[in-house]
Design a protein around this motif. Structure first.
Motif, PDB file in Angstrom:
ATOM      1  N   UNK A 139     -12.343 -53.942   1.600  1.00 28.07           N
ATOM      2  CA  UNK A 139     -11.935 -53.409   0.293  1.00 28.07           C
ATOM      3  C   UNK A 139     -12.098 -51.896   0.203  1.00 28.07           C
ATOM      4  N   UNK A 140     -11.456 -51.309  -0.776  1.00 30.93           N
ATOM      5  CA  UNK A 140     -11.584 -49.875  -1.031  1.00 30.93           C
ATOM      6  C   UNK A 140     -12.955 -49.584  -1.631  1.00 30.93           C
ATOM      7  N   UNK A 141     -13.685 -48.650  -1.015  1.00 40.04           N
ATOM      8  CA  UNK A 141     -15.037 -48.341  -1.472  1.00 40.04           C
ATOM      9  C   UNK A 141     -15.141 -46.955  -2.099  1.00 40.04           C
ATOM     10  N   UNK A 142     -14.062 -46.153  -2.050  1.00 40.20           N
ATOM     11  CA  UNK A 142     -14.112 -44.831  -2.648  1.00 40.20           C
ATOM     12  C   UNK A 142     -12.813 -44.081  -2.411  1.00 40.20           C
ATOM     13  N   UNK A 143     -12.818 -42.786  -2.729  1.00 38.15           N
ATOM     14  CA  UNK A 143     -11.636 -41.947  -2.570  1.00 38.15           C
ATOM     15  C   UNK A 143     -12.060 -40.551  -2.106  1.00 38.15           C
ATOM     16  N   UNK A 144     -11.121 -39.859  -1.433  1.00 35.10           N
ATOM     17  CA  UNK A 144     -11.331 -38.455  -1.079  1.00 35.10           C
ATOM     18  C   UNK A 144     -10.553 -37.617  -2.078  1.00 35.10           C
ATOM     19  N   UNK A 145     -11.285 -36.873  -2.888  1.00 34.09           N
ATOM     20  CA  UNK A 145     -10.690 -36.053  -3.938  1.00 34.09           C
ATOM     21  C   UNK A 145     -10.998 -34.585  -3.646  1.00 34.09           C
ATOM     22  N   UNK A 146      -9.950 -33.786  -3.443  1.00 34.78           N
ATOM     23  CA  UNK A 146     -10.112 -32.358  -3.119  1.00 34.78           C
ATOM     24  C   UNK A 146     -11.031 -32.164  -1.911  1.00 34.78           C
ATOM     25  N   UNK A 147     -10.851 -33.037  -0.892  1.00 36.34           N
ATOM     26  CA  UNK A 147     -11.613 -32.894   0.333  1.00 36.34           C
ATOM     27  C   UNK A 147     -13.028 -33.423   0.261  1.00 36.34           C
ATOM     28  N   UNK A 148     -13.422 -34.049  -0.863  1.00 32.42           N
ATOM     29  CA  UNK A 148     -14.791 -34.571  -1.038  1.00 32.42           C
ATOM     30  C   UNK A 148     -14.720 -36.081  -1.239  1.00 32.42           C
ATOM     31  N   UNK A 149     -15.585 -36.816  -0.525  1.00 30.55           N
ATOM     32  CA  UNK A 149     -15.639 -38.280  -0.650  1.00 30.55           C
ATOM     33  C   UNK A 149     -16.393 -38.654  -1.924  1.00 30.55           C
ATOM     34  N   UNK A 150     -15.758 -39.448  -2.774  1.00 32.80           N
ATOM     35  CA  UNK A 150     -16.367 -39.895  -4.040  1.00 32.80           C
ATOM     36  C   UNK A 150     -16.393 -41.425  -4.046  1.00 32.80           C
ATOM     37  N   UNK A 151     -17.589 -42.041  -3.943  1.00 28.59           N
ATOM     38  CA  UNK A 151     -17.667 -43.515  -3.998  1.00 28.59           C
ATOM     39  C   UNK A 151     -17.221 -44.043  -5.357  1.00 28.59           C
ATOM     40  N   UNK A 152     -16.762 -45.292  -5.375  1.00 29.05           N
ATOM     41  CA  UNK A 152     -16.354 -45.926  -6.636  1.00 29.05           C
ATOM     42  C   UNK A 152     -17.596 -46.134  -7.496  1.00 29.05           C
ATOM     43  N   UNK A 153     -17.497 -45.723  -8.780  1.00 31.40           N
ATOM     44  CA  UNK A 153     -18.610 -45.901  -9.711  1.00 31.40           C
ATOM     45  C   UNK A 153     -19.645 -44.808  -9.630  1.00 31.40           C
ATOM     46  N   UNK A 154     -19.440 -43.770  -8.807  1.00 32.06           N
ATOM     47  CA  UNK A 154     -20.427 -42.689  -8.673  1.00 32.06           C
ATOM     48  C   UNK A 154     -19.757 -41.344  -8.946  1.00 32.06           C
TER      49      UNK A 154
END
Length: 474
Positions: free
Chosen positions: A23-38
């Protein structure tokens, strides 16, 4: 925005190791990894736990169901008994609830805190009801255990009701004698109600076109009713279950006889020769039936006789069918009832037992209105039998609630539905430290919860120590 998926393993394809994504556990936003819910990515409210739950109604039902749960454990394993308990409680707390709504109601109420982890999804409940019906011998065993607990001097009120069932795939659905007025197919549900304990003992479903007289013997035999005094109406004559009464010497009957019966004429039962002790307005007669062990009892209530005569006169004059000779003939039977019994007991005991028979009507009324069990919502035979068994458990719980409310005189000022509505308002919310706390409610509601034992009663202030007595002036 790039999704980051969890690696949950790998597989070997022609010597190559291919990763297996989860499953998807997070996203890379503007080059930074952001976990889901954090870190600013808040969870959806649809996935958050419920922090406000119905409490008082569920807690009271759960407490009163404990004895029934112990009875279920004698027949079913712990998992099935718990599932039966939860569905029965939810059907009482949420009248008219559909099977596909059980899971959400379970999660929104305090039942999920008292009994966590009970699977009540739509498919699970559907399979469970079907399995209950297939193992109907367990249902009969449960009913027999309850019938065995009935004392010999208790009165069992027996009656039936029709319930809409438009299914075309089960054999219980058929056109009853009321089909002309209702226009629907029905099933017939027969109940036995213990007059002394004021709760249902057992029940059984029959095809809608089956007459009560046909189902009577089967109902007694299948439910193992071997003790007590059965008080029934004219639809359940003793002759329909003569063999069962003969084989069970501790089982007796008290049935009404038709007013135009030859028994009444042969034994002069309408020529009353005594006043019923304790009832100045009622005359009576008691006779031994010739050629059998049966006793006949007849009663005439002067108030009822006057009311029946008044109704007959209004109807006859409205229809233009008034006839003096017909009136004189009917005056002899107005306000009368003739009963047959296989016991030689005082007339006042017979009259009191039969006059209390109306209470079985309250069972049918609460079954159809308060619990909203006026129609089946399943299709095949097995599911109907399983669902009717849970309806019986819910009806049994409803009468235990009524007995509890009656014990504290709550029904003197409020209806059953009003009390249940107040209990539903008493909810609990989850505090920051994870504990559950009762919301602020009306003080009178809080007193009711204390009366029912759901909240501790406030401690009385200690009495002041008696001081020195005053001096008496001489």
């Amino acid at each position: 925005l790039y999704a980051v998926r969890q690696r949950i393993g790998c597989r070997n394809v022609n010597g190559r190791h291919i990763p297996v994504n989860g499953p998807t556990i997070g996203h890379i936003i503007d080059g930074v990894y952001v976990p889901i819910g954090k870190a600013g990515s808040l969870s959806s409210v649809s996935g958050l736990p419920v922090d406000l739950k119905d409490w008082a109604n569920v807690a009271l039902c759960n407490r009163l169901f404990e004895e029934i749960y112990a009875e279920l454990l004698k027949v079913y394993n712990e998992q099935d008994a718990l599932k039966l308990s939860c569905i029965a409680i939810l059907r009482v707390c949420e009248p008219g609830i559909k099977d596909y709504e059980l899971k959400e109601a379970y999660g929104d109420g305090f039942l999920s805190e008292l009994h966590p982890g009970v699977a009540l999804s739509k498919n699970t409940v559907s399979k469970f009801l079907n399995g209950l019906g297939k193992a109907s011998s367990h249902i009969r065993k449960f009913m027999k255990n309850r019938a065995d607990a009935v004392r010999m001097d208790h009165h069992l009120l027996v009656d039936g009701t029709l319930k809409s069932d438009e299914s075309k795939v089960n054999s219980l659905s058929d056109f009853s004698y009321k089909a002309k007025t209702k226009g629907t197919r029905d099933i017939s549900v027969v109940y036995a109600f213990d007059l002394e304990s004021m709760e249902p003992v057992c029940s059984m479903a029959f095809p809608g076109n089956m007459l009560d007289i046909t189902a009577y013997e089967s109902f007694i035999r299948e439910n193992g009713i071997h003790k007590g005094i059965i008080v029934a109406d004219k639809g359940f004559p003793s002759a329909a279950a003569e063999q069962e009464f003969r084989d069970n010497p501790e089982l007796h009957y008290l049935n009404p006889v038709k007013r135009n019966s030859k028994l009444a004429e042969r034994h002069n039962l309408l020529d009353f020769n005594a006043i019923l002790p304790g009832y100045d307005e009622i005359t009576c007669r008691k006779e031994k039936c010739v050629g059998s062990d049966k006793w006949l009892y007849s009663f005439r209530d002067s108030h009822t006789a006057a009311k029946e005569e008044q109704d007959w006169l209004k109807r006859a004059k409205k229809d233009g069918t008034y006839d003096l000779q017909e009136l004189r003939r009917r005056q002899r039977t107005f306000g009368t009832v003739v009963l047959e019994c296989d016991l030689d007991i005082p007339s006042e005991v017979v009259y009191k037992a039969y006059s209390e028979r109306w209470k079985i009507e309250t069972v049918m009324r609460y079954y159809k209105s308060a619990c909203e069990f006026d129609e089946t919502r399943v299709q095949d035979d097995y599911s109907v039998i399983g669902s009717e068994f849970i309806d019986f458990l819910s009806t049994l719980l409803t009468f235990r609630l009524l007995n509890e409310f009656e014990k504290y005189n709550l029904l003197n000022t409020m209806t059953y539905k009003r009390i249940m509505s107040i209990l539903q308002r008493a909810k609990k919310f989850r505090t920051e430290n994870g504990n559950w706390q009762l919301i602020k409610i009306n003080p009178s509601y809080e007193v009711m919860l204390q009366t029912l034992g759901l909240l501790p009663k406030p401690e009385e202030p200690p009495k002041k120590k008696r001081g020195r007595p005053r001096k008496v002036r001489v």
